[in-house]
Design a protein around this motif. Sequence first.
Motif, PDB file in Angstrom:
ATOM      1  N   UNK A 368      10.084  40.180  32.522  1.00  0.00           N
ATOM      2  CA  UNK A 368      10.186  40.174  31.062  1.00  0.00           C
ATOM      3  C   UNK A 368      11.645  40.008  30.659  1.00  0.00           C
ATOM      4  N   UNK A 369      11.903  38.975  29.871  1.00  0.00           N
ATOM      5  CA  UNK A 369      13.235  38.767  29.290  1.00  0.00           C
ATOM      6  C   UNK A 369      13.069  38.612  27.785  1.00  0.00           C
ATOM      7  N   UNK A 370      13.742  39.464  27.017  1.00  0.00           N
ATOM      8  CA  UNK A 370      13.614  39.441  25.561  1.00  0.00           C
ATOM      9  C   UNK A 370      14.990  39.550  24.926  1.00  0.00           C
ATOM     10  N   UNK A 371      15.294  38.608  24.053  1.00  0.00           N
ATOM     11  CA  UNK A 371      16.462  38.686  23.172  1.00  0.00           C
ATOM     12  C   UNK A 371      15.925  38.690  21.750  1.00  0.00           C
ATOM     13  N   UNK A 372      16.004  39.815  21.092  1.00  0.00           N
ATOM     14  CA  UNK A 372      15.388  39.910  19.765  1.00  0.00           C
ATOM     15  C   UNK A 372      15.876  41.165  19.053  1.00  0.00           C
ATOM     16  N   UNK A 373      15.569  41.240  17.748  1.00  0.00           N
ATOM     17  CA  UNK A 373      15.823  42.445  16.971  1.00  0.00           C
ATOM     18  C   UNK A 373      14.734  43.466  17.295  1.00  0.00           C
ATOM     19  N   UNK A 374      15.069  44.429  18.128  1.00  0.00           N
ATOM     20  CA  UNK A 374      14.154  45.493  18.525  1.00  0.00           C
ATOM     21  C   UNK A 374      14.839  46.835  18.316  1.00  0.00           C
ATOM     22  N   UNK A 375      14.065  47.864  18.250  1.00  0.00           N
ATOM     23  CA  UNK A 375      14.643  49.198  18.202  1.00  0.00           C
ATOM     24  C   UNK A 375      14.916  49.676  19.624  1.00  0.00           C
ATOM     25  N   UNK A 376      15.894  50.540  19.782  1.00  0.00           N
ATOM     26  CA  UNK A 376      16.227  51.068  21.094  1.00  0.00           C
ATOM     27  C   UNK A 376      15.067  51.882  21.661  1.00  0.00           C
ATOM     28  N   UNK A 377      14.312  52.497  20.793  1.00  0.00           N
ATOM     29  CA  UNK A 377      13.173  53.305  21.266  1.00  0.00           C
ATOM     30  C   UNK A 377      12.113  52.449  21.956  1.00  0.00           C
ATOM     31  N   UNK A 379      12.682  50.425  24.305  1.00  0.00           N
ATOM     32  CA  UNK A 379      12.980  50.501  25.736  1.00  0.00           C
ATOM     33  C   UNK A 379      12.483  51.813  26.329  1.00  0.00           C
ATOM     34  N   UNK A 380      12.620  52.890  25.594  1.00  0.00           N
ATOM     35  CA  UNK A 380      12.139  54.168  26.095  1.00  0.00           C
ATOM     36  C   UNK A 380      10.625  54.156  26.262  1.00  0.00           C
ATOM     37  N   UNK A 381       9.926  53.557  25.289  1.00  0.00           N
ATOM     38  CA  UNK A 381       8.468  53.469  25.380  1.00  0.00           C
ATOM     39  C   UNK A 381       8.047  52.579  26.549  1.00  0.00           C
ATOM     40  N   UNK A 383       9.731  51.853  29.340  1.00  0.00           N
ATOM     41  CA  UNK A 383       9.998  52.507  30.618  1.00  0.00           C
ATOM     42  C   UNK A 383       9.030  53.660  30.875  1.00  0.00           C
ATOM     43  N   UNK A 384       8.630  54.354  29.820  1.00  0.00           N
ATOM     44  CA  UNK A 384       7.666  55.421  29.992  1.00  0.00           C
ATOM     45  C   UNK A 384       6.328  54.873  30.493  1.00  0.00           C
ATOM     46  N   UNK A 385       5.898  53.753  29.910  1.00  0.00           N
ATOM     47  CA  UNK A 385       4.660  53.116  30.360  1.00  0.00           C
ATOM     48  C   UNK A 385       4.792  52.634  31.806  1.00  0.00           C
ATOM     49  N   UNK A 386       5.978  52.114  32.139  1.00  0.00           N
ATOM     50  CA  UNK A 386       6.192  51.657  33.514  1.00  0.00           C
ATOM     51  C   UNK A 386       6.157  52.844  34.484  1.00  0.00           C
ATOM     52  N   UNK A 387       6.730  53.974  34.079  1.00  0.00           N
ATOM     53  CA  UNK A 387       6.709  55.165  34.919  1.00  0.00           C
ATOM     54  C   UNK A 387       5.291  55.678  35.120  1.00  0.00           C
ATOM     55  N   UNK A 388       4.432  55.451  34.130  1.00  0.00           N
ATOM     56  CA  UNK A 388       3.028  55.871  34.218  1.00  0.00           C
ATOM     57  C   UNK A 388       2.158  54.831  34.900  1.00  0.00           C
ATOM     58  N   UNK A 389       2.786  53.744  35.411  1.00  0.00           N
ATOM     59  CA  UNK A 389       2.087  52.659  36.108  1.00  0.00           C
ATOM     60  C   UNK A 389       1.078  51.946  35.204  1.00  0.00           C
ATOM     61  N   UNK A 390       1.397  51.873  33.920  1.00  0.00           N
ATOM     62  CA  UNK A 390       0.512  51.176  32.990  1.00  0.00           C
ATOM     63  C   UNK A 390       0.931  49.722  32.781  1.00  0.00           C
ATOM     64  N   UNK A 391       2.001  49.311  33.440  1.00  0.00           N
ATOM     65  CA  UNK A 391       2.384  47.900  33.469  1.00  0.00           C
ATOM     66  C   UNK A 391       3.010  47.622  34.825  1.00  0.00           C
ATOM     67  N   UNK A 392       3.165  46.344  35.156  1.00  0.00           N
ATOM     68  CA  UNK A 392       3.579  45.950  36.509  1.00  0.00           C
ATOM     69  C   UNK A 392       4.966  45.326  36.555  1.00  0.00           C
ATOM     70  N   UNK A 393       5.774  45.564  35.548  1.00  0.00           N
ATOM     71  CA  UNK A 393       7.082  44.923  35.472  1.00  0.00           C
ATOM     72  C   UNK A 393       7.984  45.322  36.643  1.00  0.00           C
ATOM     73  N   UNK A 394       8.667  44.315  37.182  1.00  0.00           N
ATOM     74  CA  UNK A 394       9.684  44.546  38.203  1.00  0.00           C
ATOM     75  C   UNK A 394      11.071  44.151  37.690  1.00  0.00           C
ATOM     76  N   UNK A 395      11.112  43.212  36.742  1.00  0.00           N
ATOM     77  CA  UNK A 395      12.370  42.757  36.154  1.00  0.00           C
ATOM     78  C   UNK A 395      12.311  42.936  34.640  1.00  0.00           C
ATOM     79  N   UNK A 419      19.651  57.443  31.883  1.00  0.00           N
ATOM     80  CA  UNK A 419      19.701  58.702  32.629  1.00  0.00           C
ATOM     81  C   UNK A 419      18.307  59.317  32.787  1.00  0.00           C
ATOM     82  N   UNK A 420      17.497  59.179  31.742  1.00  0.00           N
ATOM     83  CA  UNK A 420      16.151  59.745  31.782  1.00  0.00           C
ATOM     84  C   UNK A 420      15.286  59.061  32.840  1.00  0.00           C
ATOM     85  N   UNK A 421      15.438  57.741  32.990  1.00  0.00           N
ATOM     86  CA  UNK A 421      14.590  56.977  33.921  1.00  0.00           C
ATOM     87  C   UNK A 421      15.398  56.426  35.098  1.00  0.00           C
TER      88      UNK A 421
END
Length: 439
Positions: A368-377, A379-381, A383-395, A419-421
């Motif tokens: 996944x590569x994204x350049x866009x107007x996004x909120x910082x949160x 990224x937290x959401x 990464x949380x989904x990735x930590x829960x194995x709800x997506x398969x992202x490697x990059x 730091x959190x992840x």
Amino acid sequence: MEDDGEPEQSCWAFLPDICMSHVFRWLDDRDRSRAALVCKRWSQAMYSGSLWRTRTITFRGMPSRLHTAELESSLWYVKKFGKYLEHLEIRFLNPYHAVFTRKFQVTIRGLLSRLGKCNSRLMSLSIQHLELDRVVWKNGIRIQFIKNLSTFLKRMGKHLDYLSLKGARVTLEEGCELLSSLSYLKNKSLISEINIEDLFGHHLPIYNCSLFHQTMSKFCNLVILTLNYNCISDDLLDMLCEHNANSLWTLNVKCHIHDPHGQVVWGMSWANLAKRAPKLRVNLFFESIMKHDSLARILLAEIPARSISLRSGYFSDSDWTMRPTLTNILPAYKHILQKLTLEFNHDHEPLDEELLQLVLACERLFFLKVWAFLSVTFMEQLLQKRAERKCTLCTIKVRIYTARHETHEEDRMLRDIYRKFRDLIDSELNYFVIAYPMV
């Protein structure tokens, strides 16, 4: 007692030939020629065919003395050892004057003529970004260059396995002449990879040209084909299905805003090709084509799309919206999409939730590569989904645009998220995220 025997030889004297060749492979032309003067054995290593299988020749529009010397040396060695050449890349950078293009054309004519006579093993040829439609290419020079290249391809067509003429920007007739040269005499070509992205000039509707279809019908062993969407038609897809279904593996398609893309291509044609060529992967690249209607006409659900890239570039129409693309078009590929690139610079609609849901829906998405107007949160959401194995992202590569000049607050939040992840990021992800002022 003195030893009257032979003086002790250096350990280099006992180095096996294969090791000697490997050492020479790391040297440039000048160092190779100097090393060859050391002894007869080193001179023989200089003539090892394995050293001269690959060559890149670079022509520069405004060359320095050093670059001129490098070019002359490279040309000399190609002519001397050209019979061993298997992979040739010719780069033509920033031509600034017709005199230089004329010099390039004359030099290439001599080089190709020499190779055509002495070489019988060339497998790949790349001559990219010639941009023959520029004014520095006078008509006579361009015509002569295409003639010389066509003659060379006729001689080498039976050996070549890869050809790239990306960015040549020629007319329909000239482009088809070059491609037809590969099937000279045998009336068919067994080449496995061709890159004809931007081979033809802008604004040409290649999709309805019978000459192009006739030319492409000669290829019967294509594994990788790279081209523009203005070449795609039902006829071309049927032709690929008929002649290349057993070999075709990858289809790279670029769709640019300056190229005609109003043709109707039926989903049935894509479905038939996907069925006949089950290994097929289609990679789609869009430049400044962002409106939903245009994308919906091209991104048909029957396309076996493994990679999709949407880049807005300098597209600045304030009326377009990205949400329908994220919610209606891209989810059609949720079972097969592996790579997704989104670069868009409008800030009038929040898309965090839509993008997150798309990523979670795509069960095979690893890039996944994204350049866009996004909120910082976001990224937290994510990464949380990735930590829960709800997506398969490697990059994960994200540039978070902000309308402010300073990004101190965003940077602080991103550091906290890292730091959190940290354990997840360092052990499982190729991760790069920054905040970027877009003002």
